[in-house]
Scaffold this active site. Structure first.
Site, PDB file in Angstrom:
ATOM      1  N   ASP A  82      16.056   0.539  12.316  1.00  0.00           N
ATOM      2  CA  ASP A  82      15.145   1.591  12.818  1.00  0.00           C
ATOM      3  C   ASP A  82      15.892   2.700  13.535  1.00  0.00           C
ATOM      4  O   ASP A  82      15.367   3.304  14.470  1.00  0.00           O
ATOM      5  CB  ASP A  82      14.132   0.967  13.803  1.00  0.00           C
ATOM      6  CG  ASP A  82      13.377  -0.211  13.181  1.00  0.00           C
ATOM      7  OD1 ASP A  82      13.028  -1.146  13.916  1.00  0.00           O
ATOM      8  OD2 ASP A  82      13.179  -0.193  11.952  1.00  0.00           O
TER       9      ASP A  82
ATOM     10  N   ARG B  98      23.299 -13.608   2.885  1.00  0.00           N
ATOM     11  CA  ARG B  98      22.665 -12.301   2.708  1.00  0.00           C
ATOM     12  C   ARG B  98      23.447 -11.479   1.681  1.00  0.00           C
ATOM     13  O   ARG B  98      22.856 -10.796   0.852  1.00  0.00           O
ATOM     14  CB  ARG B  98      22.602 -11.537   4.042  1.00  0.00           C
ATOM     15  CG  ARG B  98      21.456 -11.914   4.930  1.00  0.00           C
ATOM     16  CD  ARG B  98      21.350 -10.999   6.139  1.00  0.00           C
ATOM     17  NE  ARG B  98      20.503 -11.619   7.146  1.00  0.00           N
ATOM     18  CZ  ARG B  98      19.176 -11.570   7.139  1.00  0.00           C
ATOM     19  NH1 ARG B  98      18.546 -10.907   6.188  1.00  0.00           N
ATOM     20  NH2 ARG B  98      18.461 -12.173   8.070  1.00  0.00           N
TER      21      ARG B  98
ATOM     22  N   HIS C 109       8.428   3.195   8.983  1.00  0.00           N
ATOM     23  CA  HIS C 109       8.213   2.360  10.169  1.00  0.00           C
ATOM     24  C   HIS C 109       6.954   2.865  10.872  1.00  0.00           C
ATOM     25  O   HIS C 109       6.786   4.083  11.036  1.00  0.00           O
ATOM     26  CB  HIS C 109       9.436   2.462  11.091  1.00  0.00           C
ATOM     27  CG  HIS C 109       9.346   1.615  12.314  1.00  0.00           C
ATOM     28  ND1 HIS C 109       9.602   0.262  12.304  1.00  0.00           N
ATOM     29  CD2 HIS C 109       8.999   1.928  13.585  1.00  0.00           C
ATOM     30  CE1 HIS C 109       9.426  -0.222  13.532  1.00  0.00           C
ATOM     31  NE2 HIS C 109       9.071   0.762  14.319  1.00  0.00           N
TER      32      HIS C 109
ATOM     33  N   GLU D 158       0.787   7.081   6.679  1.00  0.00           N
ATOM     34  CA  GLU D 158       1.984   6.610   5.955  1.00  0.00           C
ATOM     35  C   GLU D 158       1.901   6.989   4.484  1.00  0.00           C
ATOM     36  O   GLU D 158       2.883   7.410   3.869  1.00  0.00           O
ATOM     37  CB  GLU D 158       2.133   5.096   6.082  1.00  0.00           C
ATOM     38  CG  GLU D 158       2.525   4.622   7.462  1.00  0.00           C
ATOM     39  CD  GLU D 158       2.785   3.132   7.501  1.00  0.00           C
ATOM     40  OE1 GLU D 158       2.119   2.375   6.771  1.00  0.00           O
ATOM     41  OE2 GLU D 158       3.666   2.709   8.262  1.00  0.00           O
TER      42      GLU D 158
ATOM     43  N   ARG E  24      13.586  -7.896   4.851  1.00  0.00           N
ATOM     44  CA  ARG E  24      14.866  -8.602   4.952  1.00  0.00           C
ATOM     45  C   ARG E  24      15.946  -7.642   5.435  1.00  0.00           C
ATOM     46  O   ARG E  24      16.081  -6.538   4.898  1.00  0.00           O
ATOM     47  CB  ARG E  24      15.291  -9.160   3.586  1.00  0.00           C
ATOM     48  CG  ARG E  24      14.438 -10.270   3.086  1.00  0.00           C
ATOM     49  CD  ARG E  24      14.441 -11.469   3.980  1.00  0.00           C
ATOM     50  NE  ARG E  24      15.745 -12.118   4.087  1.00  0.00           N
ATOM     51  CZ  ARG E  24      16.027 -13.034   5.013  1.00  0.00           C
ATOM     52  NH1 ARG E  24      15.148 -13.345   5.923  1.00  0.00           N
ATOM     53  NH2 ARG E  24      17.207 -13.613   5.049  1.00  0.00           N
ATOM     54  N   ILE E  25      16.727  -8.069   6.424  1.00  0.00           N
ATOM     55  CA  ILE E  25      17.831  -7.224   6.886  1.00  0.00           C
ATOM     56  C   ILE E  25      18.891  -7.169   5.788  1.00  0.00           C
ATOM     57  O   ILE E  25      19.275  -8.208   5.242  1.00  0.00           O
ATOM     58  CB  ILE E  25      18.420  -7.776   8.193  1.00  0.00           C
ATOM     59  CG1 ILE E  25      17.387  -7.605   9.319  1.00  0.00           C
ATOM     60  CG2 ILE E  25      19.713  -7.036   8.546  1.00  0.00           C
ATOM     61  CD1 ILE E  25      17.831  -8.152  10.654  1.00  0.00           C
TER      62      ILE E  25
ATOM     63  N   SER F  86       0.847  -1.217   0.000  1.00  0.00           N
ATOM     64  CA  SER F  86       0.000   0.000   0.000  1.00  0.00           C
ATOM     65  C   SER F  86       0.871   1.252   0.000  1.00  0.00           C
ATOM     66  O   SER F  86       0.500   2.272  -0.597  1.00  0.00           O
ATOM     67  CB  SER F  86      -0.952  -0.005   1.194  1.00  0.00           C
ATOM     68  OG  SER F  86      -0.254   0.173   2.418  1.00  0.00           O
TER      69      SER F  86
ATOM     70  N   GLU G  99      22.984   0.540   9.181  1.00  0.00           N
ATOM     71  CA  GLU G  99      23.236  -0.843   9.584  1.00  0.00           C
ATOM     72  C   GLU G  99      22.358  -1.222  10.776  1.00  0.00           C
ATOM     73  O   GLU G  99      21.859  -2.326  10.884  1.00  0.00           O
ATOM     74  CB  GLU G  99      24.712  -1.039   9.969  1.00  0.00           C
ATOM     75  CG  GLU G  99      25.688  -0.967   8.812  1.00  0.00           C
ATOM     76  CD  GLU G  99      26.031   0.461   8.393  1.00  0.00           C
ATOM     77  OE1 GLU G  99      26.892   0.609   7.520  1.00  0.00           O
ATOM     78  OE2 GLU G  99      25.423   1.419   8.935  1.00  0.00           O
TER      79      GLU G  99
HETATM   80  C1  4DW Z   1      13.362  -3.805   9.274  1.00  0.00           C
HETATM   81  C2  4DW Z   1      14.200  -4.150  10.327  1.00  0.00           C
HETATM   82  C3  4DW Z   1      14.360  -5.494  10.708  1.00  0.00           C
HETATM   83  C4  4DW Z   1      13.691  -6.516  10.019  1.00  0.00           C
HETATM   84  C5  4DW Z   1      12.843  -6.169   8.966  1.00  0.00           C
HETATM   85  C6  4DW Z   1      12.673  -4.822   8.592  1.00  0.00           C
HETATM   86  C7  4DW Z   1      13.248  -2.349   8.929  1.00  0.00           C
HETATM   87  C8  4DW Z   1      13.708  -1.914   7.550  1.00  0.00           C
HETATM   88  C9  4DW Z   1      14.880  -2.665   7.074  1.00  0.00           C
HETATM   89  C10 4DW Z   1      14.789  -3.767   6.234  1.00  0.00           C
HETATM   90  N1  4DW Z   1      16.035  -4.209   5.981  1.00  0.00           N
HETATM   91  C11 4DW Z   1      16.945  -3.449   6.653  1.00  0.00           C
HETATM   92  C12 4DW Z   1      16.270  -2.460   7.356  1.00  0.00           C
HETATM   93  C13 4DW Z   1      17.053  -1.534   8.133  1.00  0.00           C
HETATM   94  O1  4DW Z   1      16.529  -0.620   8.797  1.00  0.00           O
HETATM   95  N2  4DW Z   1      18.426  -1.689   8.142  1.00  0.00           N
HETATM   96  C14 4DW Z   1      19.018  -2.690   7.442  1.00  0.00           C
HETATM   97  N3  4DW Z   1      18.309  -3.575   6.686  1.00  0.00           N
HETATM   98  N4  4DW Z   1      20.365  -2.826   7.482  1.00  0.00           N
HETATM   99  C15 4DW Z   1      13.892  -7.963  10.399  1.00  0.00           C
HETATM  100  O2  4DW Z   1      14.125  -8.274  11.555  1.00  0.00           O
HETATM  101  N5  4DW Z   1      13.797  -8.880   9.383  1.00  0.00           N
HETATM  102  C16 4DW Z   1      14.050 -10.332   9.597  1.00  0.00           C
HETATM  103  C17 4DW Z   1      13.208 -11.166   8.704  1.00  0.00           C
HETATM  104  C18 4DW Z   1      11.864 -11.053   8.714  1.00  0.00           C
HETATM  105  C19 4DW Z   1      11.158 -11.833   7.651  1.00  0.00           C
HETATM  106  O3  4DW Z   1      11.806 -12.265   6.670  1.00  0.00           O
HETATM  107  O4  4DW Z   1       9.932 -12.010   7.795  1.00  0.00           O
HETATM  108  C20 4DW Z   1      15.468 -10.721   9.163  1.00  0.00           C
HETATM  109  O5  4DW Z   1      16.017 -11.618   9.815  1.00  0.00           O
HETATM  110  O6  4DW Z   1      15.916 -10.194   8.088  1.00  0.00           O
HETATM  111  C1  GAR Z   2       3.852  -0.497   6.783  1.00  0.00           C
HETATM  112  O1  GAR Z   2       2.891  -0.198   7.769  1.00  0.00           O
HETATM  113  C2  GAR Z   2       5.240  -0.171   7.278  1.00  0.00           C
HETATM  114  O2  GAR Z   2       5.259   0.913   8.203  1.00  0.00           O
HETATM  115  C3  GAR Z   2       5.625  -1.467   7.989  1.00  0.00           C
HETATM  116  O3  GAR Z   2       5.131  -2.506   7.148  1.00  0.00           O
HETATM  117  C4  GAR Z   2       3.911  -2.020   6.534  1.00  0.00           C
HETATM  118  C5  GAR Z   2       3.975  -2.344   5.058  1.00  0.00           C
HETATM  119  O4  GAR Z   2       2.700  -2.113   4.519  1.00  0.00           O
HETATM  120  N1  GAR Z   2       7.059  -1.582   8.103  1.00  0.00           N
HETATM  121  C6  GAR Z   2       7.634  -2.196   9.171  1.00  0.00           C
HETATM  122  O5  GAR Z   2       6.982  -2.708  10.069  1.00  0.00           O
HETATM  123  C7  GAR Z   2       9.156  -2.184   9.159  1.00  0.00           C
HETATM  124  N2  GAR Z   2       9.681  -2.682  10.385  1.00  0.00           N
HETATM  125  P1  GAR Z   2       2.525  -2.073   2.910  1.00  0.00           P
HETATM  126  O6  GAR Z   2       3.146  -3.341   2.365  1.00  0.00           O
HETATM  127  O7  GAR Z   2       1.028  -2.016   2.724  1.00  0.00           O
HETATM  128  O8  GAR Z   2       3.220  -0.834   2.418  1.00  0.00           O
END
Ligand code: 4DW
Ligand code: GAR
Length: 191
Positions: free
Chosen positions: A147, A67, A111, A176, A93-94, A15, A144
Site C-alpha cells: 500500500d 512464494r 485499495h 472503485e 497474496r503478497i 466486482s 515491495e
Molecule cells: C495487499 C497487501 C497485503 C496483503 C494483501 C493485499 C495489497 C495488494 C497487494 C497484493 N499483493 C501484493 C500487494 C502489494 O501492494 N505489494 C506486494 N504484493 N508486494 C496481505 O497481507 N496478504 C496476506 C494474505 C492474506 C490472505 O491470503 O487472505 C499474505 O500473507 O499474503
Molecule cells: C476492493 O474493495 C478492494 O479495494 C479491496 O478488496 C476489494 C475487492 O473487491 N482491496 C484490498 O482491501 C487490498 N488491501 P472485488 O473482489 O469485488 O473487486
C-alpha cells in the site's frame, strides 16, 4: 486504437474485475482484458471471466512450497499471454520482490482508503472505527512495500452516521468501479 494486453489478478468477488471488463469492452478504451488469474478456486471473479469469454487460470498458492515458486508460475502464464499490464483487484497474496521488480511501473492495485491513511487488510473497518467523516479509494503502483507505491488516482466517499462497514464498503465500491478503469487508462497513456 491499440488495445494493450492486461491481466487481472483476483482472490474474491471480482466486482472491480467486472468494472475493468466492462470498460475494456468499449471500443475506444486502450486496453483489453486478456486473462484473469485467481489464487482461490471459489472466487466468483472466475465465473465473471468465463461469462465474459476471458481466459481464467486458478493457481492455488497452497500447491507451492514458496512464494517465489507461486510467483514464477504466475509470471510464466503472464508471459504466455504477452501481458503488458497487471491489475490486482482484490488479490490478497503478497507478491515477492522479484515479481514486483519484474512488473515495476506496470502493475496496479486498488485499495479501499485514501492512502496513505488506513493501510492494511481492514481499511474500511479501521476508518469507521477512527470516526473520520470522509474515506475513499486509491489506485497505486505496486511496490515491495504494501500500500505504498506511487498513487495514480483517488476518489473520495462521505461517511454517514449510521454507516456499517458493509454500507460504507459498498459506497466505496461504487467509486472503485469508476476509478480503476480511469486509473488504468492514465497509466497506459503515460507509458
Ligand atoms: C495487499 C497487501 C497485503 C496483503 C494483501 C493485499 C495489497 C495488494 C497487494 C497484493 N499483493 C501484493 C500487494 C502489494 O501492494 N505489494 C506486494 N504484493 N508486494 C496481505 O497481507 N496478504 C496476506 C494474505 C492474506 C490472505 O491470503 O487472505 C499474505 O500473507 O499474503
Ligand atoms: C476492493 O474493495 C478492494 O479495494 C479491496 O478488496 C476489494 C475487492 O473487491 N482491496 C484490498 O482491501 C487490498 N488491501 P472485488 O473482489 O469485488 O473487486
Amino acid at each position: 486504437m491499440i488495445k494493450h494486453r492486461v491481466a487481472v489478478l483476483i482472490s474474491g468477488n471480482g466486482s472491480n474485475l467486472q468494472a475493468l471488463i466492462d470498460a475494456a469492452n468499449q471500443p475506444d478504451y486502450p486496453a483489453q482484458i486478456m486473462l484473469i488469474i485467481s489464487n482461490k478456486t471459489d472466487a466468483y471473479g472466475v465465473t465473471r471471466a468465463k461469462n465474459a469469454g476471458i481466459a481464467a487460470h486458478v493457481i492455488n498458492h497452497k500447491d507451492y512450497s514458496t512464494r517465489e515458486e507461486f510467483d514464477n508460475t504466475l509470471n510464466k502464464i503472464l508471459k504466455q499471454y504477452s501481458i503488458e499490464f497487471v491489475c490486482l483487484a482484490g488479490f490478497m497474496r503478497i507478491l515477492s520482490d522479484g515479481f514486483v521488480n519484474e512488473w515495476r511501473g506496470r502493475m496496479l492495485n486498488i485499495h479501499p482508503s485514501l492512502l496513505p491513511d488506513f493501510k492494511g487488510a481492514h481499511a474500511v473497518r479501521d476508518a469507521l472505527a477512527a470516526g473520520v467523516k470522509e474515506v475513499g479509494c486509491t489506485v497505486h503502483l505496486v511496490t515491495e512495500e504494501m500500500d505504498a507505491g506511487e498513487i495514480i488516482a483517488q476518489a473520495r466517499v462521505p461517511v454517514f452516521a449510521d454507516d456499517t462497514v458493509e454500507k460504507l464498503h459498498n459506497r466505496i465500491h461504487e467509486q472503485e468501479h469508476k476509478l480503476y478503469p480511469h486509473a488504468l487508462k492514465i497509466l497506459i497513456n503515460n507509458k
